[in-house]
Design a protein around this motif. Structure first.
Motif, PDB file in Angstrom:
ATOM      1  N   VAL A   1       0.847  -1.198   0.000  1.00 27.80           N
ATOM      2  CA  VAL A   1       0.000   0.000   0.000  1.00 27.80           C
ATOM      3  C   VAL A   1       0.881   1.247   0.000  1.00 27.80           C
ATOM      4  O   VAL A   1       0.633   2.195  -0.745  1.00 27.80           O
ATOM      5  CB  VAL A   1      -0.956  -0.001   1.218  1.00 27.80           C
ATOM      6  CG1 VAL A   1      -1.718   1.305   1.318  1.00 27.80           C
ATOM      7  CG2 VAL A   1      -1.915  -1.182   1.141  1.00 27.80           C
ATOM      8  N   ARG A   2       1.917   1.248   0.829  1.00 27.34           N
ATOM      9  CA  ARG A   2       2.841   2.382   0.879  1.00 27.34           C
ATOM     10  C   ARG A   2       3.536   2.573  -0.461  1.00 27.34           C
ATOM     11  O   ARG A   2       3.662   3.693  -0.957  1.00 27.34           O
ATOM     12  CB  ARG A   2       3.869   2.166   2.000  1.00 27.34           C
ATOM     13  CG  ARG A   2       4.794   3.333   2.198  1.00 27.34           C
ATOM     14  CD  ARG A   2       5.918   3.002   3.163  1.00 27.34           C
ATOM     15  NE  ARG A   2       6.390   1.641   3.121  1.00 27.34           N
ATOM     16  CZ  ARG A   2       7.151   1.119   2.140  1.00 27.34           C
ATOM     17  NH1 ARG A   2       7.488   1.854   1.125  1.00 27.34           N
ATOM     18  NH2 ARG A   2       7.546  -0.127   2.189  1.00 27.34           N
ATOM     19  N   ILE A   3       3.955   1.482  -1.076  1.00 23.34           N
ATOM     20  CA  ILE A   3       4.618   1.562  -2.384  1.00 23.34           C
ATOM     21  C   ILE A   3       3.647   2.098  -3.427  1.00 23.34           C
ATOM     22  O   ILE A   3       4.005   2.960  -4.238  1.00 23.34           O
ATOM     23  CB  ILE A   3       5.189   0.188  -2.791  1.00 23.34           C
ATOM     24  CG1 ILE A   3       6.374  -0.158  -1.881  1.00 23.34           C
ATOM     25  CG2 ILE A   3       5.602   0.168  -4.257  1.00 23.34           C
ATOM     26  CD1 ILE A   3       6.856  -1.588  -1.988  1.00 23.34           C
ATOM     27  N   ALA A   4       2.410   1.608  -3.400  1.00 27.78           N
ATOM     28  CA  ALA A   4       1.407   2.081  -4.361  1.00 27.78           C
ATOM     29  C   ALA A   4       1.117   3.567  -4.169  1.00 27.78           C
ATOM     30  O   ALA A   4       1.025   4.319  -5.146  1.00 27.78           O
ATOM     31  CB  ALA A   4       0.124   1.261  -4.226  1.00 27.78           C
ATOM     32  N   LEU A   5       0.998   4.010  -2.921  1.00 25.94           N
ATOM     33  CA  LEU A   5       0.769   5.439  -2.651  1.00 25.94           C
ATOM     34  C   LEU A   5       1.942   6.283  -3.144  1.00 25.94           C
ATOM     35  O   LEU A   5       1.745   7.307  -3.796  1.00 25.94           O
ATOM     36  CB  LEU A   5       0.577   5.676  -1.152  1.00 25.94           C
ATOM     37  CG  LEU A   5      -0.795   5.477  -0.574  1.00 25.94           C
ATOM     38  CD1 LEU A   5      -0.751   5.597   0.945  1.00 25.94           C
ATOM     39  CD2 LEU A   5      -1.783   6.449  -1.148  1.00 25.94           C
ATOM     40  N   GLY A   6       3.140   5.857  -2.812  1.00 25.19           N
ATOM     41  CA  GLY A   6       4.319   6.606  -3.245  1.00 25.19           C
ATOM     42  C   GLY A   6       4.466   6.652  -4.748  1.00 25.19           C
ATOM     43  O   GLY A   6       4.744   7.704  -5.327  1.00 25.19           O
ATOM     44  N   ALA A   7       4.260   5.516  -5.404  1.00 27.35           N
ATOM     45  CA  ALA A   7       4.374   5.473  -6.865  1.00 27.35           C
ATOM     46  C   ALA A   7       3.294   6.322  -7.518  1.00 27.35           C
ATOM     47  O   ALA A   7       3.564   7.036  -8.499  1.00 27.35           O
ATOM     48  CB  ALA A   7       4.281   4.023  -7.350  1.00 27.35           C
ATOM     49  N   THR A   8       2.081   6.277  -6.978  1.00 32.36           N
ATOM     50  CA  THR A   8       0.996   7.105  -7.520  1.00 32.36           C
ATOM     51  C   THR A   8       1.328   8.581  -7.377  1.00 32.36           C
ATOM     52  O   THR A   8       1.126   9.365  -8.305  1.00 32.36           O
ATOM     53  CB  THR A   8      -0.334   6.779  -6.793  1.00 32.36           C
ATOM     54  OG1 THR A   8      -0.631   5.403  -6.982  1.00 32.36           O
ATOM     55  CG2 THR A   8      -1.470   7.637  -7.302  1.00 32.36           C
ATOM     56  N   LEU A   9       1.848   8.956  -6.235  1.00 26.69           N
ATOM     57  CA  LEU A   9       2.237  10.341  -5.999  1.00 26.69           C
ATOM     58  C   LEU A   9       3.332  10.771  -6.966  1.00 26.69           C
ATOM     59  O   LEU A   9       3.251  11.847  -7.570  1.00 26.69           O
ATOM     60  CB  LEU A   9       2.711  10.473  -4.550  1.00 26.69           C
ATOM     61  CG  LEU A   9       2.767  11.841  -3.912  1.00 26.69           C
ATOM     62  CD1 LEU A   9       1.424  12.503  -3.928  1.00 26.69           C
ATOM     63  CD2 LEU A   9       3.270  11.718  -2.487  1.00 26.69           C
ATOM     64  N   ALA A  10       4.336   9.940  -7.135  1.00 29.74           N
ATOM     65  CA  ALA A  10       5.440  10.269  -8.044  1.00 29.74           C
ATOM     66  C   ALA A  10       4.950  10.383  -9.483  1.00 29.74           C
ATOM     67  O   ALA A  10       5.291  11.342 -10.184  1.00 29.74           O
ATOM     68  CB  ALA A  10       6.542   9.211  -7.929  1.00 29.74           C
ATOM     69  N   LEU A  11       4.152   9.431  -9.918  1.00 27.62           N
ATOM     70  CA  LEU A  11       3.633   9.475 -11.297  1.00 27.62           C
ATOM     71  C   LEU A  11       2.713  10.661 -11.513  1.00 27.62           C
ATOM     72  O   LEU A  11       2.783  11.334 -12.549  1.00 27.62           O
ATOM     73  CB  LEU A  11       2.921   8.171 -11.636  1.00 27.62           C
ATOM     74  CG  LEU A  11       3.823   6.958 -11.813  1.00 27.62           C
ATOM     75  CD1 LEU A  11       2.992   5.683 -11.957  1.00 27.62           C
ATOM     76  CD2 LEU A  11       4.741   7.143 -13.008  1.00 27.62           C
ATOM     77  N   ALA A  12       1.851  10.926 -10.545  1.00 28.71           N
ATOM     78  CA  ALA A  12       0.939  12.066 -10.673  1.00 28.71           C
ATOM     79  C   ALA A  12       1.720  13.371 -10.775  1.00 28.71           C
ATOM     80  O   ALA A  12       1.348  14.263 -11.544  1.00 28.71           O
ATOM     81  CB  ALA A  12      -0.019  12.099  -9.486  1.00 28.71           C
ATOM     82  N   SER A  13       2.807  13.481 -10.013  1.00 26.90           N
ATOM     83  CA  SER A  13       3.602  14.713 -10.095  1.00 26.90           C
ATOM     84  C   SER A  13       4.188  14.886 -11.486  1.00 26.90           C
ATOM     85  O   SER A  13       4.258  16.006 -12.006  1.00 26.90           O
ATOM     86  CB  SER A  13       4.700  14.718  -9.038  1.00 26.90           C
ATOM     87  OG  SER A  13       5.738  13.815  -9.363  1.00 26.90           O
TER      88      SER A  13
END
Length: 186
Positions: free
Chosen positions: A166-178
């Motif tokens: 979940v943490r990895i998915a949140l971080g990756a989503t944040l990075a990609l969205a940026s």
């Protein structure tokens, strides 16, 4: 050229703010997603105590990048004295926070002190720069980046207890969205 042309200063400030918010949010996302893996890979299990603190390091990364443009804008506007006064005030505030928080909370207190100190410093920068440009230098895309960061900050207390995926998915989503929202061509 921009220092005496308010419209140009505002345009430059908005673009710089969005780009720095993008880098900060990308860093925040990468720390959330890959931080624990990198800590273990580079330093081994001896530093596992740092893992719950990584989201705060990510937040600090975002805040540091997010506030840089306002300080730069003050320099471009020949208001370096405001920056110096703000940094001196933040240094004194940081010393007090460190003296209060570190003995009680250890490394977590030091990171919280850094986050709070930078929030105060950049708040001064933002409001001082606002006088020069008449606004907060946030266009729609910058607003989206800030909303994404706020959503993750609200979730920060839950992150130590969630599954790593979940943490990895949140971080990756944040990075990609940026990367989708932030970059500009012009």
């Amino acid at each position: 050229r921009a220092s005496h042309d308010r419209a140009e200063l505002t345009r430059l400030g908005q673009r710089m703010t969005r780009q720095l918010l993008t880098v900060g949010l990308l860093g925040f996302g990468c720390i959330l997603a890959a931080g624990p893996l990198l800590v273990r890979l580079l330093f081994g299990g001896k530093y596992d105590a740092l893992l719950p603190l990584l989201p705060l390091f990510g937040l600090l990364t975002f805040i540091r990048y997010g506030g840089v443009s306002y300080g730069t804008l003050l320099t471009l506007s020949d208001r370096q004295a405001v920056r110096v006064a703000a940094v001196c005030g933040m240094t004194a505030f940081g010393l007090v926070l460190n003296a209060l928080l570190i003995p009680r909370f250890g490394l977590t207190g030091a990171i919280v002190s850094a986050v709070l100190g930078h929030c105060v410093l950049y708040s001064v920068y933002v409001f001082a720069a606002r006088k020069d440009v008449g606004g907060f230098l946030l266009d729609r895309r910058s607003g989206i980046l800030l909303c994404l960061a706020c959503a993750i900050v609200i979730c920060l207390p839950l992150l130590p207890s969630v599954d790593a995926s979940v943490r990895i998915a949140l971080g990756a989503t944040l990075a990609l969205a940026s990367l989708v929202v932030g970059p500009t061509a012009a």
